[in-house]
Design a protein around this motif. Structure first.
Motif, PDB file in Angstrom:
ATOM      1  N   ALA A 295       0.845  -1.197   0.000  1.00 23.14           N
ATOM      2  CA  ALA A 295       0.000   0.000   0.000  1.00 23.14           C
ATOM      3  C   ALA A 295       0.878   1.244   0.000  1.00 23.14           C
ATOM      4  O   ALA A 295       1.693   1.443   0.920  1.00 23.14           O
ATOM      5  N   THR A 302      -2.693  10.595  -4.429  1.00 23.39           N
ATOM      6  CA  THR A 302      -2.901   9.148  -4.579  1.00 23.39           C
ATOM      7  C   THR A 302      -3.879   8.866  -5.707  1.00 23.39           C
ATOM      8  O   THR A 302      -4.989   9.410  -5.742  1.00 23.39           O
ATOM      9  N   THR A 310      -4.024  -0.174  -1.731  1.00 22.61           N
ATOM     10  CA  THR A 310      -4.358  -0.006  -0.316  1.00 22.61           C
ATOM     11  C   THR A 310      -5.479  -0.955   0.090  1.00 22.61           C
ATOM     12  O   THR A 310      -5.427  -1.601   1.145  1.00 22.61           O
ATOM     13  N   ALA A 653      -7.422   4.919   6.471  1.00 21.08           N
ATOM     14  CA  ALA A 653      -7.158   3.816   5.543  1.00 21.08           C
ATOM     15  C   ALA A 653      -8.383   2.918   5.388  1.00 21.08           C
ATOM     16  O   ALA A 653      -8.702   2.472   4.273  1.00 21.08           O
TER      17      ALA A 653
END
Length: 687
Positions: A295, A302, A310, A653
């Motif tokens: 990740a 990103t 991820t 995340a």
């Protein structure tokens, strides 16, 4: 026909011993209808002792409840037979409704409460002053049959459900391992679909079978919580493996090869799964570090590939944790079966509750059909003044209850009626030819033994269980005429006519009002999924993830059982349901963490509202309809808001992983997410 096995013969002998014990005690204490006890003993008998015991508890409670209702209603409404009949019809309908909703052994409580009331109440319409004596006698006879059968199957060579449950757990773990390996090593699509279907069926069948575990005679009853926990963990595996499969597909558009570092990690992960509990802590820690390294750091730049990596990394780690939990719980269960109960108390074992799919519409339709069938036969009885009309009404009530949970009850009812009629010659020979010459209980036991032994062995075979039970029901039910001292040709034919009219009426009404097609049932299950997802997206609080996984996986199993004969439909329906399961789990995760991300909460909440509206309207949509660019833009806006948070956190995340999963589940053909862009082009097929 296969020869009978020793196990089948032992089961038949135990059934006969329990039924004979009930018959003997009934005669000894002077009950008016001893053969009701014998019939009940056969009805409650099951190959596994735990299944007999679990159903026995609920059958006893249901029997007492049904009797209490009748004893209350009949004297109260004795001057208004029509009103009393209506009250009885309403009670049976309510009981059918709840028995269809509850797919556990507890459903027998409602079923017995319904048709026990019919068994006592309708014959009491013409003699309300004797309702208490009649009710007491029926409860004693039925309870005696239940208790004797339970006693025999518990004490005499009890067959434990433990080997079947343990074998089912091992089979499910093996199938899960096969599916995981096929996914990681990129086996063919058809093979991955086959492994997925097999695992879903394993878990669904295991969940139903394990409801008897707490009542078993083996040490496995002490592991009931652990069994539920491992089932929940295996249910969690399904969306995880499916999500990993989807991320790998997204990372290889148009058949491209996986990046070398990803392929290398996947090979090592597969080897780790192959090692199982033998994997060392050092190897596990090193592998987890390499998975986390896949990740990239999250920041405002990103891109879509980074978000996919991820998501893939998080799902691989969760898959490893969940699979290890399954192996640990399997070892705990094995220790418990071997008598090491301390192992069961080392740490709490959370498990899902109330996870079975419930269809209130079908339950209501079943209740209405039962009420119509009973009312129709009652009307015929009242207008004809038929002396045996109560028997016909009772049969209509019983068979409207027995088969109410099936999509199409008609084949089951007709099969039961057919084999009940086929038992007529045997019943006639015994009732009119043999029974008059029997003058002792010992002779009675010997004369009935051949028929009961053979039919009892057929009861042990699931493929012919219904046919054998119908033959026994007709045989023993007719012998009950011997109790009333009316064993003559006229009463014999009258009783069979009543059975045919009652059961036939239940089948006819079910055919007209209750039966639905396999496709309609599948659509109802999918609609229930979508309604659940709409509610989860609109909820203020996050629902329990374990219960969500288990319930939706149960629905997937129900879909597969119904659509197994139509392969194309099955593939589409099961695939859609599995996507719903993945998206739903991601919605649950978003609900759980949205308050921990205040900067992104408004965008997340907007996306959740859009998802709620989409799933609410989805049952009325054509495939692909409703997946609008506006909904995609809401999801991308939420993803951009989360990625733009400058503080690194686990919640951030997790939100990225959830939003990536939702985007891939609903818009698999959409063009890649653009960093910082809220308006994203959508391919024609996705829009």
């Amino acid at each position: 026909m296969k020869p009978f096995t020793a196990e089948e013969a032992i089961f038949s002998l135990k059934c006969y011993a329990g039924a004979l014990l009930a018959l003997y005690v009934s005669y000894r204490i002077g009950l008016p209808r001893p053969f009701w006890s014998m019939t009940t003993a056969y009805i409650v008998s099951q190959p596994f002792a735990g299944a007999v015991r679990s159903k026995a508890v609920y059958r006893l409670i249901g029997t007492f409840t049904g009797c209490a209702v009748v004893v209350y209603l009949v004297p109260l409404l004795s001057n208004a037979p029509v009103l009393m009949t209506g009250a009885m019809v309403l009670w049976v309908g309510v009981c059918v409704y709840f028995s269809v909703l509850d797919r556990t052994p507890r459903g027998y409580l409602f079923m017995l409460a319904g048709y026990t009331a019919a068994m006592i109440g309708f014959p009491s319409v013409l003699a309300p002053d004797a309702v208490f004596d009649t009710g007491l006698a029926r409860v004693e006879e039925i309870s005696l049959g239940i208790l004797c059968a339970t006693l025999v199957h518990t004490l005499i060579l009890p067959r434990s459900v433990a080997p079947i449950v343990l074998a089912g757990l091992d089979r499910a773990l093996k199938d899960a391992r096969s599916w995981i390996g096929d996914t990681l090593l990129r086996a063919t699509d058809e093979r991955r679909r086959r492994e997925r279907r097999t695992l879903a069926n394993d878990i669904t069948q295991l969940r139903v079978l394990s409801t008897h575990v707490p009542y078993d005679t083996n040490n496995i009853r002490w592991t009931a919580r652990a069994v539920r926990a491992i089932q929940d963990s295996m249910a969690t595996l399904t969306p995880l493996v499916s999500a990993i499969d989807d991320r790998l597909i997204a990372l290889t558009p148009e058949g491209e090869a996986l990046p070398h570092e990803v392929a290398n990690v996947l090979t090592r992960v597969d080897a780790w799964f192959e090692q199982g509990t033998d994997a060392s802590a050092e190897d596990t820690a090193a592998l987890r570090a390499d998975i986390q390294a896949l990740a990239p750091p999250l920041n405002a730049t990103t891109d879509w590939r980074g978000a996919l990596l991820t998501s893939l990394s998080a799902r691989l780690l969760a898959l490893m944790d969940t699979y290890r939990t399954c192996l640990t719980l399997r070892a705990t269960i094995q220790a418990g079966v071997r008598g090491r109960r301390r192992a069961l108390n080392e740490k709490p074992l959370p498990s899902a509750r109330n996870v079975f799919h419930r269809d209130h519409g079908i339950a209501l339709l079943s209740a209405v059909a039962a009420g119509i069938a009973i009312s129709a036969v009652c009307t015929f009885w009242i207008y004809t003044g038929w002396s045996n009309g109560a028997t016909a009404v009772l049969m209509a009530a019983v068979f409207s209850s027995f088969f109410a949970s099936q999509d199409n009850p008609v084949p089951g009812i007709v099969q039961f009626l057919t084999y009940t009629i086929l038992s007529m010659p045997i019943s006639g020979v015994y009732l009119l030819g043999i029974m008059p010459a029997v003058h002792s209980f010992e002779m009675l036991a010997m004369t009935m033994f051949p028929v009961c032994l053979v039919l009892g062995m057929f009861l042990a075979r699931p493929a012919v269980f219904g046919k054998a039970m119908a033959m026994l029901f007709g045989f023993l039910g007719t012998l009950a005429l011997h109790d009333t001292q009316t064993a003559d040709l006229v009463s014999f034919l009258d009783t069979y006519t009543a059975q045919v009219i009652g059961v036939g009426s239940a089948a006819l009404v079910a055919a007209l009002f209750r039966s639905i097609s396999v496709q309609a049932s599948a659509r109802r299950i999918q609609a229930a999924n979508w309604n659940s997802l709409s509610g989860y997206a609109a909820a203020e609080r996050a629902p329990d993830a374990r219960s969500f996984n288990a319930r939706l996986l149960d629905r997937i199993g129900l879909l597969q059982m119904r659509l197994g004969l139509t392969a194309d439909n099955e593939k589409a329906a099961a695939s859609d349901a599995l996507k719903d399961l993945r998206v739903g789990r991601d919605i649950v995760d978003l609900q759980r963490i949205k308050n921990d991300l205040p900067a992104a909460r408004p965008a997340i909440q907007t996306a959740l509202r859009g998802l709620s509206v989409f799933f609410h309207d989805r049952p009325k949509m054509a495939p692909g309809e409703g997946q609008t660019p506006a909904l995609l833009a809401c999801i991308d806006r939420a993803l951009a808001s989360v990625i733009s948070i400058d503080r690194d956190s686990a919640e951030r995340a997790q939100a990225v992983v959830a939003l990536v999963g939702i985007r891939r589940g609903l818009f698999p053909e959409a063009q890649a997410y653009v960093p910082g862009g809220f308006s994203v082009a959508v391919s024609e097929s996705a829009a």
